[in-house]
Design a protein around this motif. Structure first.
Motif, short mmCIF file in Angstrom:
data_model
loop_
_atom_site.label_atom_id
_atom_site.label_comp_id
_atom_site.label_asym_id
_atom_site.label_seq_id
_atom_site.Cartn_x
_atom_site.Cartn_y
_atom_site.Cartn_z
N THR A 11 10.24 -9.90 1.06
CA THR A 11 10.19 -8.48 0.74
C THR A 11 10.01 -8.31 -0.77
O THR A 11 10.20 -9.26 -1.53
N SER A 27 13.47 5.29 -4.83
CA SER A 27 14.42 5.48 -3.74
C SER A 27 13.70 5.92 -2.47
O SER A 27 14.11 5.59 -1.38
N SER A 29 10.93 4.81 -1.47
CA SER A 29 10.30 3.66 -0.84
C SER A 29 11.27 2.50 -0.68
O SER A 29 10.85 1.38 -0.44
N SER A 30 12.58 2.75 -0.77
CA SER A 30 13.54 1.66 -0.66
C SER A 30 13.47 0.98 0.70
O SER A 30 13.66 -0.23 0.81
N LYS A 31 13.17 1.73 1.74
CA LYS A 31 13.02 1.14 3.08
C LYS A 31 11.86 0.15 3.09
O LYS A 31 11.98 -0.97 3.60
N GLU A 32 10.74 0.54 2.48
CA GLU A 32 9.55 -0.32 2.45
C GLU A 32 9.79 -1.58 1.63
O GLU A 32 9.20 -2.62 1.89
N LYS A 34 12.22 -3.41 1.73
CA LYS A 34 12.99 -4.36 2.54
C LYS A 34 12.16 -4.93 3.70
O LYS A 34 12.68 -5.67 4.52
N GLU A 44 2.40 2.43 4.32
CA GLU A 44 3.49 1.99 3.45
C GLU A 44 2.94 1.39 2.15
O GLU A 44 3.44 1.68 1.06
#
Length: 143
Positions: A11, A27, A29-32, A34, A44
């Motif tokens: 990641t 923040s 794109s914090s999911k992306e 990971k 994404e």
């Protein structure tokens, strides 16, 4: 030339040594950050590139995909990933030691040829990228 010289099974957080705290845009794109890079969707990837973050990893990934299909579509329109690359800040291209500019010019040429063959189907791409292409070419002409 090998575009990807990092582990796409990792990641962005892993490659960059942990989660970033660079403000609101990061923040979102914090999911992306990971998700293993090889599993990022076109959308994404597009979103993170538009934020001008982690470009060291995202640009070669995007270019590799776009060399296969210059009109890759995220959530907006066919070719929106190509357009995202065109919006990258000039300072990134100034330090283009990897030769991405000629590759992106090839992607642009392929995309423009596709649009020329079927302008109606790619009207959104033409509308959204005409200025971005001119600006990119102007910004990188002397580099």
């Amino acid at each position: 030339m090998e575009l990807i010289n990092f582990d796409v099974n990792k990641t962005l957080d892993e490659l960059e040594g942990g989660a970033s705290s660079r403000g609101t845009m990061m923040s979102k794109s914090s999911k992306e950050r990971k998700i293993p890079l090889k599993k990022l969707t076109t959308e994404e990837l597009r979103i993170m590139i538009v934020q001008n973050r982690s470009l060291k990893y995202l640009v070669p990934l995007a270019i590799e995909r776009l060399l296969k299909d210059s009109m890759l579509k995220g959530d907006l329109y066919a070719g929106d990933l190509t357009n995202a690359l065109l919006t990258i800040e000039k300072k990134f291209w100034i330090n283009d030691l990897n030769g991405y500019i000629p590759m992106l010019n090839t992607i642009i040429e392929k995309a423009q040829a596709i649009v020329k063959e079927d302008p109606k189907s790619y009207e959104n791409f033409a509308l959204h990228t005409a200025h971005a292409i001119k600006l990119f070419k102007t910004n990188t002409a002397a580099l």
